[in-house]
Design a protein around this motif. Structure first.
Motif: not given
Ligand code: AMP
Ligand code: MG
Length: 507
Positions: A361-362, A401-402, A424-427, A430-434
């Motif tokens: 879940x990242x 990609x959002x 989920x997005x509220x979590x 720091x680095x969305x690409x990573x």
């Protein structure tokens, strides 16, 4: 034990194979006399090498070029024993669907011996389908080509997913037919590579039929092979139980993370090494449902997807029982010690599963709300019968990609999904690409979909066309890398075509 069965004394020609590079060092046969029967593979009439795992052969220090032809066919059919092999049929017992069978053993398998691979790891080389042994009971000792190719495919898929597993080294068509309920089928021999073939059932055999001294020999052998650092400890056998418990907790969490259902988690199919073993009726789940069962013989759902952690712990309790005489001279004390360690499985599993779900879940750094977030996601998948693999993969695409269109398309009702996505997005990462890249590597796109496996096997077995098998194998060898033109490999079959899909042990 060797004296209780008539020995097969055929001596195969073991001269010509030196070129293939087998350098056996057979500790099991040397150290554990009485734990097996020396035996020979049956000769097969017309061996044809259908599959050689060249990468694995090279890893084992073998010569893939020398083996990829008639020599490989002769060796991997069992017709010609490689130099240094000491073929044995191993004794073991096991709880099958909860009922104890005091004697199972290698009824259609033979351990040829052990090789040290390029990484210095000791690995068993064994046949499956190599003919009757003293442990065959009513069976013919043979294997059919379909289940052998299935084991090859599933093992390679699991390996590519990074999950500990035995692997197939070769498949040889035997040129003879085997007879099953469904009729006559082409026969085959599988060569399997394993960290060892020590099973919970191996301990059960000697706990119920052997002496405490034999049990100690087996435990000492297991420690030397898998946990050498435990040898000098004050309680080595308790430490062994703890190590196996930890390995199984880690393994089952990985199974659960990819939707793998073993299908026949009998104690004879559970290793001490922590590798997945015995791919019979296993299958991958499509729509997320903890009650999912595919195996035709699992009518009670004992080995359903969601039951696997509990069954693993049950099996570990059976292992613990066998070790009691080695733990303490006072039986009650021994039981208390073993119970405590087996009880640790629950927390160990929970920790591995939380980490697995967190990766998928990242959710890198743990937060107190993660458990609820993860559980609500799974509830959402279950209530809308969403494909487990695709849901995580499309969440990954959304993270990258959002664009949530493909993810939303998986859900009949997107409203609860949107509410969940907002949490989920509220979590925020720091680095969305990573995060997106880490999620990609935790969420396979290509798994062995049931309809693809069946299509590949029937083409190979019924039409002699191995191309679909080869193509599926090559897709599954890179499960995380999306590639053009492979869209059909990434989606489940339409639900109606696979409704009531059943898998078989193939025995
Ligand atoms: P499995 O279901 O493959 O884990 O096997 C369970 C037990 O049945 C093991 O002792 C196997 O060796 C034995 N077995 C399975 N199939 C056969 C067969 N065709 N012939 C002899 N023994 C078999
Ligand atoms: Mg088995």
């Amino acid at each position: 034990m060797a004296d209780t069965w008539a020995m097969n004394t055929a001596t195969p020609d073991s001269t010509a194979a030196a070129a293939a590079g087998f350098r056996f060092d057979n500790t099991y046969a040397r150290a554990l006399e009485g734990f097996f029967v020396p035996w020979q593979a049956a000769q097969v009439p017309a061996p044809v090498l259908l599959k050689l795992n060249r990468e694995l052969a090279a890893e084992l220090g073998l010569d893939p070029v020398a083996l990829d032809g008639p020599l490989g066919a002769a060796i991997f059919s069992g017709n010609q024993a490689p130099e240094g092999a000491t073929p044995i049929a191993q004794a073991y017992a096991g709880h099958q669907f909860g009922g104890f069978s005091p004697q199972l053993g290698d009824g259609r398998a033979l351990l040829l011996g052990e090789l040290i691979d390029r990484h210095g790891r000791r690995r068993d080389i064994a046949f499956k389908g190599s003919g009757r042994t003293p442990f065959s009971r009513g069976g013919d000792g043979k294997a059919a080509l379909g289940p052998v190719l299935r084991e090859y495919l599933m093992g390679e898929a699991m390996h590519a997913l990074g999950i500990p597993t035995t692997r197939a080294l070769a498949v040889v068509a035997s040129g003879e037919q085997v007879f099953r309920d469904t009729g006559a089928l082409p026969g085959a021999v599988l060569t399997r590579v394993a960290a060892s073939h020590l099973r919970v059932g191996t301990f059960q055999f000697f706990a119920t039929r052997g002496s405490t001294e034999q049990l100690r020999m087996l435990a000492d052998y297991t420690i030397a092979r898998h946990d050498p650092e435990l040898a000098g400890q004050p309680q080595p056998y308790l430490a062994l139980l703890r190590a196996v418990t930890e390995r199984q907790a880690a393994l089952i969490a990985r199974w659960m993370g990819v939707g793998f259902i073993h299908g026949v988690m009998n104690t004879d199919n559970m290793t001490l090494s922590g590798e997945t073993i015995d791919y019979g009726p296993c299958a991958f789940m499509d729509a997320y449902d903890p009650g999912t069962v595919f195996s035709s013989i699992d009518s009670q759902g004992r080995y359903a997807y969601g039951n696997q952690p509990g069954i693993a712990q049950w099996n570990l309790a059976r292992l613990a029982e066998t070790l009691l005489p080695l733990l303490h001279e006072d039986a009650d004390t021994a039981v208390a010690m073993a119970t405590e360690v087996v009880g640790e499985f629950a927390a160990a599993y929970q920790q591995h599963w939380t980490a697995e779900l967190g990766r998928k879940l990242g959710l890198a750094a743990e937060s107190p709300d993660d458990a609820a977030l993860a559980n609500d996601w799974l509830d959402l998948l279950q209530s809308q019968r969403v494909d487990f693999t695709l849901a995580f993969r499309q969440l990954t695409a959304f993270a990258r990609a959002g664009d949530g269109a493909a993810l939303r398309a998986l859900f009949a009702d997107a409203a609860p999904l949107d509410a969940w996505l907002a949490r989920w997005q509220a979590r925020s990462a720091a680095d969305p690409a990573a995060r997106a890249e880490a999620m990609r590597l935790a969420n396979p796109l290509y798994i062995p979909r049931n309809h693809l496996v069946e299509a590949a096997l029937s083409a190979a077995v019924e039409q002699g066309d191995q191309a679909p098998f080869e193509r599926l194998l090559s897709v599954l060898q890179r499960p995380f890398d999306a590639r053009d033109g492979l869209g059909d490999y990434a989606v489940p079959a339409p639900p109606e075509t696979m409704a009531g899909y059943r898998t078989f042990c193939g025995t």
